[in-house]
Design a protein around this motif. Structure first.
Motif, PDB file in Angstrom:
ATOM      1  N   GLY A  34       0.916  -1.068  -0.174  1.00 47.37           N
ATOM      2  CA  GLY A  34      -0.071  -0.058   0.050  1.00 47.37           C
ATOM      3  C   GLY A  34       0.880   1.240  -0.179  1.00 47.37           C
ATOM      4  N   ASN A  35       2.075   1.247   0.729  1.00 43.12           N
ATOM      5  CA  ASN A  35       2.633   2.493   0.850  1.00 43.12           C
ATOM      6  C   ASN A  35       3.297   2.792  -0.348  1.00 43.12           C
ATOM      7  N   LEU A  36       3.579   1.934  -1.411  1.00 43.26           N
ATOM      8  CA  LEU A  36       4.333   2.085  -2.696  1.00 43.26           C
ATOM      9  C   LEU A  36       3.349   2.434  -3.795  1.00 43.26           C
ATOM     10  N   LYS A  37       2.139   2.472  -3.556  1.00 43.22           N
ATOM     11  CA  LYS A  37       1.037   2.954  -4.611  1.00 43.22           C
ATOM     12  C   LYS A  37       1.238   4.464  -5.021  1.00 43.22           C
ATOM     13  N   PRO A  38       1.591   5.235  -4.016  1.00 44.40           N
ATOM     14  CA  PRO A  38       1.861   6.683  -4.480  1.00 44.40           C
ATOM     15  C   PRO A  38       3.044   6.823  -5.341  1.00 44.40           C
ATOM     16  N   VAL A  39       3.990   5.904  -4.982  1.00 46.20           N
ATOM     17  CA  VAL A  39       5.263   6.105  -5.672  1.00 46.20           C
ATOM     18  C   VAL A  39       4.968   5.477  -7.059  1.00 46.20           C
ATOM     19  N   TYR A  40       4.496   4.404  -7.411  1.00 42.64           N
ATOM     20  CA  TYR A  40       4.196   4.209  -8.821  1.00 42.64           C
ATOM     21  C   TYR A  40       3.470   4.982  -9.428  1.00 42.64           C
ATOM     22  N   LEU A  41       2.345   5.433  -8.980  1.00 39.56           N
ATOM     23  CA  LEU A  41       1.524   6.422  -9.524  1.00 39.56           C
ATOM     24  C   LEU A  41       2.001   7.815  -9.938  1.00 39.56           C
ATOM     25  N   LYS A  42       3.033   8.356  -9.279  1.00 40.56           N
ATOM     26  CA  LYS A  42       3.869   9.341  -9.641  1.00 40.56           C
ATOM     27  C   LYS A  42       4.812   8.957 -10.853  1.00 40.56           C
ATOM     28  N   LEU A  43       5.371   7.995 -10.671  1.00 43.24           N
ATOM     29  CA  LEU A  43       6.077   7.542 -11.811  1.00 43.24           C
ATOM     30  C   LEU A  43       5.567   7.414 -13.160  1.00 43.24           C
ATOM     31  N   VAL A  44       4.257   6.751 -13.098  1.00 41.58           N
ATOM     32  CA  VAL A  44       3.320   6.757 -14.379  1.00 41.58           C
ATOM     33  C   VAL A  44       3.016   8.016 -14.758  1.00 41.58           C
ATOM     34  N   VAL A 103      10.264  20.326 -14.270  1.00 42.51           N
ATOM     35  CA  VAL A 103      10.270  20.458 -12.574  1.00 42.51           C
ATOM     36  C   VAL A 103       9.430  19.278 -11.906  1.00 42.51           C
ATOM     37  N   VAL A 104       8.069  19.348 -12.080  1.00 42.76           N
ATOM     38  CA  VAL A 104       7.424  18.357 -11.441  1.00 42.76           C
ATOM     39  C   VAL A 104       7.880  16.685 -11.860  1.00 42.76           C
ATOM     40  N   GLY A 105       8.176  16.581 -12.917  1.00 39.84           N
ATOM     41  CA  GLY A 105       8.565  15.402 -13.531  1.00 39.84           C
ATOM     42  C   GLY A 105       9.980  14.890 -12.577  1.00 39.84           C
ATOM     43  N   PHE A 106      10.940  15.869 -12.546  1.00 31.85           N
ATOM     44  CA  PHE A 106      12.207  15.626 -12.144  1.00 31.85           C
ATOM     45  C   PHE A 106      12.101  15.214 -10.819  1.00 31.85           C
ATOM     46  N   VAL A 107      11.260  16.222  -9.933  1.00 32.12           N
ATOM     47  CA  VAL A 107      11.120  15.880  -8.398  1.00 32.12           C
ATOM     48  C   VAL A 107      10.548  14.594  -8.340  1.00 32.12           C
ATOM     49  N   TRP A 108       9.235  14.182  -9.018  1.00 33.75           N
ATOM     50  CA  TRP A 108       8.676  13.039  -8.485  1.00 33.75           C
ATOM     51  C   TRP A 108       9.564  11.684  -9.207  1.00 33.75           C
ATOM     52  N   TRP A 109      10.256  11.899 -10.343  1.00 28.78           N
ATOM     53  CA  TRP A 109      11.347  10.758 -10.738  1.00 28.78           C
ATOM     54  C   TRP A 109      12.303  10.392  -9.834  1.00 28.78           C
ATOM     55  N   TYR A 110      12.866  11.384  -8.925  1.00 32.48           N
ATOM     56  CA  TYR A 110      13.819  10.987  -7.897  1.00 32.48           C
ATOM     57  C   TYR A 110      13.160  10.413  -6.890  1.00 32.48           C
ATOM     58  N   GLN A 111      12.095  11.194  -6.583  1.00 24.54           N
ATOM     59  CA  GLN A 111      11.203  10.289  -5.517  1.00 24.54           C
ATOM     60  C   GLN A 111      11.087   8.942  -5.719  1.00 24.54           C
ATOM     61  N   GLY A 112      10.679   8.517  -6.459  1.00 27.67           N
ATOM     62  CA  GLY A 112      10.643   7.147  -6.916  1.00 27.67           C
ATOM     63  C   GLY A 112      11.599   6.567  -7.081  1.00 27.67           C
ATOM     64  N   VAL A 113      12.895   6.959  -7.557  1.00 20.08           N
ATOM     65  CA  VAL A 113      14.287   6.326  -7.603  1.00 20.08           C
ATOM     66  C   VAL A 113      14.761   6.215  -6.183  1.00 20.08           C
ATOM     67  N   GLY A 114      14.698   6.889  -5.387  1.00 21.03           N
ATOM     68  CA  GLY A 114      14.850   6.826  -3.828  1.00 21.03           C
ATOM     69  C   GLY A 114      14.106   5.844  -3.408  1.00 21.03           C
ATOM     70  N   ILE A 161      12.373   2.838  -4.663  1.00 16.50           N
ATOM     71  CA  ILE A 161      12.156   1.547  -5.173  1.00 16.50           C
ATOM     72  C   ILE A 161      13.547   1.147  -6.087  1.00 16.50           C
ATOM     73  N   GLY A 162      14.583   2.337  -6.014  1.00 15.46           N
ATOM     74  CA  GLY A 162      15.918   2.113  -7.066  1.00 15.46           C
ATOM     75  C   GLY A 162      15.669   2.258  -8.267  1.00 15.46           C
ATOM     76  N   ALA A 163      16.980   2.848  -8.887  1.00 15.20           N
ATOM     77  CA  ALA A 163      17.023   3.206 -10.277  1.00 15.20           C
ATOM     78  C   ALA A 163      16.597   2.225 -11.398  1.00 15.20           C
ATOM     79  N   SER A 164      17.004   0.879 -10.999  1.00 15.47           N
ATOM     80  CA  SER A 164      16.930  -0.090 -12.209  1.00 15.47           C
ATOM     81  C   SER A 164      15.189  -0.490 -12.237  1.00 15.47           C
ATOM     82  N   ARG A 165      14.553  -0.473 -10.880  1.00 16.37           N
ATOM     83  CA  ARG A 165      13.126  -0.645 -11.104  1.00 16.37           C
ATOM     84  C   ARG A 165      12.233   0.472 -11.667  1.00 16.37           C
ATOM     85  N   ALA A 166      12.833   1.853 -11.252  1.00 16.63           N
ATOM     86  CA  ALA A 166      12.155   2.959 -11.898  1.00 16.63           C
ATOM     87  C   ALA A 166      12.380   3.113 -13.382  1.00 16.63           C
ATOM     88  N   ALA A 167      13.475   2.373 -13.897  1.00 17.43           N
ATOM     89  CA  ALA A 167      13.701   2.570 -15.410  1.00 17.43           C
ATOM     90  C   ALA A 167      12.803   2.140 -16.083  1.00 17.43           C
TER      91      ALA A 167
END
Length: 328
Positions: free
Chosen positions: A3-13, A239-250, A252-258
């Motif tokens: 559940g706590n990762l749902k916002p992360v995946y939503l931001k990456l999408v 701006v928003v894309g950059f911030v959200w992307w690095y939140q996601g990388v932080g 779940i990791g760079a490889s999963r975010a990629a």
């Protein structure tokens, strides 16, 4: 999915949705203004926001503003602005003035794998067979996209000029990403991108002036549609894309975010169809699938090795790789 990762995946999408939309927004912007003027406007807005955001983070953490401390560091940040902002966007906006947003999104989809291969060659690392094969499959897909599946176009080199110009954009981004890795030894991803945008805007402005002098006529201006496009490019795409992307990388990791990057060409083509009325023809679809398949195939092994390394580091009590690449 916890559940706590749902916002992360939503931001990456949503981030990849915003990045897909940059092809549509840029296409709209260059209909109203020349390429360098549109790019300079985008990064003037983005740089102001990113510098302000960097200052806010520094103040919140009670640290001084991250300024370059030597000529070498200043030169490195300038090189980021030159490769990833000035050169990339010169090719990006000029190419999209001459080709469709759909073709642009499919061609630039080769970014991640090309970056990995050039990075390996530049840093004298061994290029795996999987990487090489993945690159070949992606290049085949790009050839299908820019030729529209026509052997006559390939044989006669009768390519669309915009498609050929767009081919230079992934190369510029690869160089930018490699330089960005060096910048991350000193600067945070936010600070590095803020400086890249600032230096890039400073380089784009005189180019826009030269462009205006060469073309003549009244000074360019945007309608409300043009300004919406610029704001999408600057605020959501940068701006928003950059911030959200690095939140996601932080998280779940760079490889999963990629993996999410593979959504960019899909969202780009989808928005081009909905907003611009562009039609995805069968060769574009087939070529796009080849590009994405090649990128996924060529990046999968490296991603798995990277994830193992991160896990081993965590087991040893060493901080994992949370920053990823600079310069989204």
């Amino acid at each position: 999915m916890s559940g706590n990762l749902k916002p992360v995946y939503l931001k990456l999408v949503l981030t990849t949705f915003f990045w897909g939309g940059t092809f549509v927004a840029a296409r709209l912007a260059v209909k109203e203004a020349p390429p360098f003027f549109a790019a300079a406007t985008r990064f003037a807005v983005a740089a102001a926001c990113l510098i302000a955001l960097t200052a806010w983070y520094a103040r919140r953490e009670k640290k001084p503003f991250p300024a370059p401390r030597s000529v070498r560091e200043s030169g490195l940040l300038l090189s980021l602005g030159l490769t990833g902002i000035f050169c990339y966007n010169a090719l990006f906006f000029t190419g999209l003035k001459l080709t469709t947003a759909t073709s642009g999104a499919l061609i630039v989809a080769i970014n991640p794998l090309l970056t990995a291969v050039i990075s390996a060659l530049w840093l004298r690392e061994r290029v795996s067979l999987t990487q090489g094969m993945g690159l070949m499959v992606s290049l085949l897909g790009v050839c299908v996209v820019i030729s529209k599946g026509s052997w006559a176009v390939l044989a006669g080199f009768a390519f669309n000029k915009g498609d050929l110009i767009m081919l230079g954009a992934p190369l510029c981004w690869a160089l930018y990403s490699i330089l960005g890795k060096k910048a991350l030894a000193t600067f945070t991803p936010l600070a590095a991108t803020a400086y890249a945008s600032l230096f890039g805007a400073a380089l784009l402005l005189p180019a826009a002036l030269v462009e205006h002098a060469a073309l003549g006529g009244p000074w360019p201006s945007f309608s409300w549609v043009g300004w919406l496009a610029i704001l999408q490019l600057a605020l959501l795409g940068t701006v928003v894309g950059f911030v959200w992307w690095y939140q996601g990388v932080g998280r779940i990791g760079a490889s999963r975010a990629a993996v999410f990057v593979n959504l960019v060409p899909f969202f780009g083509a989808l928005q081009a169809a909905l907003v611009l009325g562009e039609r995805v023809v069968l060769p574009q679809l087939c070529g796009g699938l080849l590009v994405v398949a090649g990128v996924y195939w060529g990046s999968r092994v490296n991603g798995e090795k990277q994830q193992v390394a991160i896990q081993q580091s965590r087991e040893r009590g060493v901080p994992g790789e949370g920053r990823g690449k600079a310069g989204i």
